[in-house]
Enzyme design. Structure first.
Site, PDB file in Angstrom:
ATOM      1  N   GLU A 269       5.714 -12.481   5.274  1.00 28.06           N
ATOM      2  CA  GLU A 269       5.666 -11.256   4.470  1.00 28.06           C
ATOM      3  C   GLU A 269       7.088 -10.710   4.496  1.00 28.06           C
ATOM      4  O   GLU A 269       7.525 -10.141   5.490  1.00 28.06           O
ATOM      5  CB  GLU A 269       4.637 -10.297   5.093  1.00 28.06           C
ATOM      6  CG  GLU A 269       4.086  -9.304   4.106  1.00 28.06           C
ATOM      7  CD  GLU A 269       4.885  -8.035   4.095  1.00 28.06           C
ATOM      8  OE1 GLU A 269       5.870  -7.975   3.325  1.00 28.06           O
ATOM      9  OE2 GLU A 269       4.539  -7.131   4.863  1.00 28.06           O
ATOM     10  N   CYS A 303       8.514  -2.164   2.807  1.00 28.39           N
ATOM     11  CA  CYS A 303       8.812  -3.299   1.928  1.00 28.39           C
ATOM     12  C   CYS A 303       8.153  -3.148   0.571  1.00 28.39           C
ATOM     13  O   CYS A 303       8.492  -3.865  -0.362  1.00 28.39           O
ATOM     14  CB  CYS A 303       8.413  -4.606   2.604  1.00 28.39           C
ATOM     15  SG  CYS A 303       6.757  -4.542   3.247  1.00 28.39           S
TER      16      CYS A 303
END
Ligand code: ADP
Length: 497
Positions: A269, A303
């Site tokens: 990720e 993010c």
């Protein structure tokens, strides 16, 4: 003033299983808290005021190798527990996290800087993954498949992948851990976690509660130390079957390469560069609110933060006006004080990067609408600026900003904005605001992203699959898909006559 003094969850040692002689029975009861063999430690500081909160060990390579040995030994014993037993232990862990939510939130704010209200929110969010996967433990189904010959049977089993390692970042010190540990444990894997050196205390506190919940020692181990040394063991040791990583694309690339020799199963990720598109028919007040949620959570250090804002030319002035007014209401300061909306950035490097991005955009002709200066509240605090007229080819449009800066660009038509939104190596989250049904489908299908939010800036949910495409990585966390990353498929062909 809130302090950490009263909490017994502030752990300054690592959580590792100890491999005592002759313990290869079904007993999972050796292990505990250890310091570094060398006695060396890392200081954990409060980003708001620079004070040292605690120290954690710099474990040696040998100590981490020992931890891998324990994980390997304990894994089949853990996998042999019934799904109900694993589920019940995860539930107990979640109950204890709920009961200690305030302590955990304070520890998180102290080491990470985010406002207490966000730390409390993160604890709820982190725990929702444990509850979700506590339930999923009971739903790891296999298949039977019609065979070609009448005397054959085809069975598909889903089995735990084995020993797993997780390397996690500092921006969500709890949630990035639980959404890896919970599915791993639910599936019957053991897990070694290396939290970020900036925020190990939340991780260690979660480990303490896992022990108190009765999760056997060695099933979840938490190791701290030098990233490179620990990383080399966790990527290079053949006893570890899977690495799950959340962090930058750059480090992800290195870790993938390091895992190549032992062909590990991977979940990555990685970084994002989220577009946030406001079409001309959008509800502008709602879009401004959504943008604040997507931009300023954790002071812009997530993010899935909105990174490039595209506003239709016809409504740009009006939208910027509404947005700047809403941003002006945000209170910057000490995360420990109730009412703070934005805490400090994580370190000086982050502040310097934000300043450079802002300055180079201004030099290239961008207009600053507000803020943009260091904030008097603290050295690492920044006023949130909105800037407009950024061009696509500037650093600020190509870099994950990770700071409270809103870079706003204009567009004229749908095809153009989609092309610009996709013009990046990243593909994590994207957002758009419109109420036009046909456009909604066109835009959602055309966006090259793993996650899309329409008319909302808040998309995270344990029931939904979190993850990216392109160089934002692969694998999904949460939802019914999340367990797949922690199981392997075994095909069983039986000849029965
Ligand atoms: P961030 O920008 O969030 O700090 P990083 O990718 O730099 O993202 O770090 C994420 C995690 O990866 C942290 O736990 C960090 O300590 C770890 N890390 C960084 N470099 C390495 C490395 N070479 N080997 C193993 N872990 C690393």
């Amino acid at each position: 003033m809130l302090t950490l003094k009263h909490t017994n969850l502030l752990k300054t040692q690592c959580l590792v299983g100890l491999d005592s002689e002759g313990s290869d029975t079904n007993e999972l009861n050796d292990g505990g808290w250890v310091s570094a063999d060398s006695g060396e430690t890392i200081k954990v500081t409060n980003p708001f005021n620079g004070e040292t909160i605690a120290t954690v060990p710099i474990l040696s390579r040998e100590q981490v190798l020992d931890a891998v040995g324990v994980s390997k030994k304990v894994q089949p014993i853990w996998a042999n527990k019934t799904a109900d037993e694993r589920s019940a232990l995860l539930s107990k862990w979640a109950d204890l996290i709920d009961a200690h939510k305030e302590d955990l939130a304070r520890i998180m704010t102290a080491e990470q800087g985010k406002p207490l209200k966000e730390s409390r929110g993160e604890m709820d969010y982190a725990n929702s993954y444990i509850r979700w996967f506590s339930a999923e433990a009971k739903r790891i189904y296999g298949d039977t498949i019609p065979a070609k010959n009448s005397n054959e049977r085809i069975v598909v089993l889903k089995q735990p992948v084995g020993v797993c390692a997780a390397i996690t970042p500092w921006n969500f010190p709890a949630a990035m851990i639980t959404r890896k540990v919970a599915p791993a444990l639910a599936a019957g894997c053991t897990m070694i976690v290396k939290p970020a050196s900036e925020t190990p205390l939340t991780a260690l506190a979660l480990g303490e509660l896992a022990l108190q919940a009765g999760i056997p020692k060695g099933v979840l181990q938490i190791v701290t130390g030098k990233s490179k040394v620990l990383g080399e063991v966790l990527t290079g040791d053949e006893r570890i079957q899977k690495l799950t990583f959340t962090g930058s694309t750059e480090v992800g690339r290195t870790l993938m390469a390091q895992c190549a020799d032992t062909i590990k199963k991977l979940s990555m990720e990685l970084g994002g560069n989220a577009p946030f598109i406001v079409f001309e028919d959008a509800d502008l007040e709602a879009a401004a609110e959504g943008l604040i949620a997507a931009k300023y959570r954790n002071a812009g250090q997530t993010c899935i933060c909105a990174n490039r804002i595209y506003v239709h030319r016809d409504i740009k002035e009006k939208f910027v006006d509404i947005y700047v007014k809403q941003v002006a209401e945000l209170k910057v300061g000490n995360g420990m004080e109730e009412g703070t909306d934005l805490g400090p950035l994580i370190n000086q490097e982050a502040v310097d990067k934000a300043k450079d991005l802002l300055q180079s955009s201004m030099e290239a002709g961008a207009t600053l609408n507000a803020g943009g200066r260091p904030h008097e509240a603290g050295d690492l605090c920044c006023e949130p600026p909105g800037i407009t007229d950024v061009t696509q080819n500037r650093d600020i449009a190509n870099t994950e900003i990770f700071a409270p800066i809103t870079a706003i660009m204009t567009f004229d038509d749908e095809a153009d904005v989609i092309q610009r939104a996709n013009d990046t190596i990243f593909g994590l989250a994207a957002y758009f605001y419109t109420n036009d049904l046909a456009r909604s489908w066109r835009v959602c299908e055309a966006l090259e992203y793993g996650m899309v939010g329409q008319n909302t800036g808040a998309i995270s949910n344990a029931a939904a699959p979190f993850g990216g495409v392109k160089q934002s990585g692969f694998g999904r966390e949460g939802s019914k898909y999340g367990i797949e990353d922690y199981v392997v498929t075994k095909y069983w062909c039986q000849k029965i006559g």
